[in-house]
Design a protein around this motif. Structure first.
Motif, PDB file in Angstrom:
ATOM      1  N   LEU A 156       0.861  -1.177   0.000  1.00 44.52           N
ATOM      2  CA  LEU A 156       0.000   0.000   0.000  1.00 44.52           C
ATOM      3  C   LEU A 156       0.897   1.226   0.000  1.00 44.52           C
ATOM      4  O   LEU A 156       2.025   1.182   0.491  1.00 44.52           O
ATOM      5  N   ILE A 211      -1.366   8.477  -0.002  1.00 45.78           N
ATOM      6  CA  ILE A 211      -1.690   9.654  -0.813  1.00 45.78           C
ATOM      7  C   ILE A 211      -2.044  10.780   0.166  1.00 45.78           C
ATOM      8  O   ILE A 211      -3.074  10.719   0.848  1.00 45.78           O
ATOM      9  N   LEU A 243      -4.959   9.066   2.364  1.00 48.73           N
ATOM     10  CA  LEU A 243      -5.506   7.807   1.867  1.00 48.73           C
ATOM     11  C   LEU A 243      -4.389   6.772   1.767  1.00 48.73           C
ATOM     12  O   LEU A 243      -3.218   7.108   1.568  1.00 48.73           O
ATOM     13  N   ALA A 283      -3.547   3.614  -0.715  1.00 46.06           N
ATOM     14  CA  ALA A 283      -3.990   3.156  -2.034  1.00 46.06           C
ATOM     15  C   ALA A 283      -3.166   1.967  -2.494  1.00 46.06           C
ATOM     16  O   ALA A 283      -2.121   1.643  -1.926  1.00 46.06           O
ATOM     17  N   ASN A 329      -2.484  -0.701  -6.300  1.00 42.01           N
ATOM     18  CA  ASN A 329      -2.695  -0.879  -7.745  1.00 42.01           C
ATOM     19  C   ASN A 329      -3.743  -1.967  -7.985  1.00 42.01           C
ATOM     20  O   ASN A 329      -3.775  -2.977  -7.278  1.00 42.01           O
ATOM     21  N   VAL A 364      -4.236   3.111  -9.964  1.00 45.48           N
ATOM     22  CA  VAL A 364      -4.227   3.340  -8.515  1.00 45.48           C
ATOM     23  C   VAL A 364      -5.664   3.525  -8.026  1.00 45.48           C
ATOM     24  O   VAL A 364      -6.446   4.282  -8.623  1.00 45.48           O
ATOM     25  N   VAL A 365      -6.002   2.816  -6.937  1.00 46.39           N
ATOM     26  CA  VAL A 365      -7.324   2.973  -6.317  1.00 46.39           C
ATOM     27  C   VAL A 365      -7.148   3.166  -4.808  1.00 46.39           C
ATOM     28  O   VAL A 365      -6.381   2.450  -4.169  1.00 46.39           O
ATOM     29  N   PRO A 366      -7.819   4.147  -4.217  1.00 48.59           N
ATOM     30  CA  PRO A 366      -7.757   4.318  -2.762  1.00 48.59           C
ATOM     31  C   PRO A 366      -8.581   3.222  -2.064  1.00 48.59           C
ATOM     32  O   PRO A 366      -9.662   2.858  -2.526  1.00 48.59           O
ATOM     33  N   LEU A 367      -8.050   2.719  -0.950  1.00 43.85           N
ATOM     34  CA  LEU A 367      -8.734   1.656  -0.205  1.00 43.85           C
ATOM     35  C   LEU A 367      -9.073   2.051   1.224  1.00 43.85           C
ATOM     36  O   LEU A 367     -10.069   1.572   1.785  1.00 43.85           O
TER      37      LEU A 367
END
Length: 220
Positions: free
Chosen positions: A132, A135, A143, A145, A147, A180-183
């Protein structure tokens, strides 16, 4: 005039002891039965209370009531231990604030809720899926994030689609298009409201132990 009369009862040897042992056994069974009844009611009512607050069956089943002594034995000193196997469950009984060390990382609504049977956390994600990265956003909470693997069509449209553990594993493995996605979002603390009434349920059944004892005594 009738003289004084004296009477003495002589019991057969050991009769008194046997009578006391028999009565002790009856009392012990009634006490054990009363404690079993109270524990069963507490567990049933407590689990219903947890589910009524919107929690899962798994969370509800973590509420336990153990009666002692175990193994089918009976004792006038029977006791029950009421507990929850989920360590943080008590906060929903009392309400209050949970503070981060230094931050609490909460899963975003779009992130998978679980990995296997375990609740999604950053530590679990790193251990089972991949890295992770942070951001930082000026004036907003940070955040975490990762992949995610995407198709050529998704890359062209800019739409990631549903975020799944399988696609996150693909993104962590390398190769192929990814995005990229925030989790998780980081917060300093979270204030939780009281949701459970387990102590009240336990106290109400404890107050009925005398009634339960009398009911079990009648059955002997």
């Amino acid at each position: 005039m009738v003289g004084k009369l004296r009477f003495r009862m002589t019991a057969p040897a050991g009769a008194f002891e046997r009578a006391m042992q028999r009565n002790q056994g009856i009392m012990a069974k009634a006490a054990q039965g009363a404690m079993n009844q109270a524990a069963t009611n507490i567990k049933r009512e407590g689990r219903a209370d947890i589910k009524g607050a919107g929690f899962s069956n798994r969370f509800a089943n973590s509420f336990r009531a153990n009666v002692y002594p175990k193994g089918g034995q009976a004792s006038v000193g029977a006791a029950a231990l009421i507990f929850d196997t989920i360590k943080y469950a008590d906060i929903f009984e009392t309400g209050g604030s949970v503070h981060g060390k230094p931050m609490l990382w909460l899963p975003l609504p779009t992130a998978p809720k679980r990995i296997g049977r375990q609740r999604m956390t950053p530590a679990l994600y790193i251990r089972q899926i991949g890295p992770l990265f942070t951001i930082n956003r000026e004036g907003k909470p940070p955040l975490l994030a990762a992949n995610i693997g995407i198709s050529a069509r998704q890359r062209a449209s800019g739409s990631v689609g549903k975020i799944t553990n399988a696609r996150l594993r693909k993104g962590a493995a390398g190769g192929g298009p990814k995005q990229v996605v925030p989790l998780f979002v980081g917060v300093d603390d979270v204030t939780l409201k009281k949701r459970f009434n387990l102590r009240r349920i336990t106290a109400a059944n404890a107050a009925k132990l005398g009634q339960y004892f009398a009911e079990n005594l009648k059955d002997e």
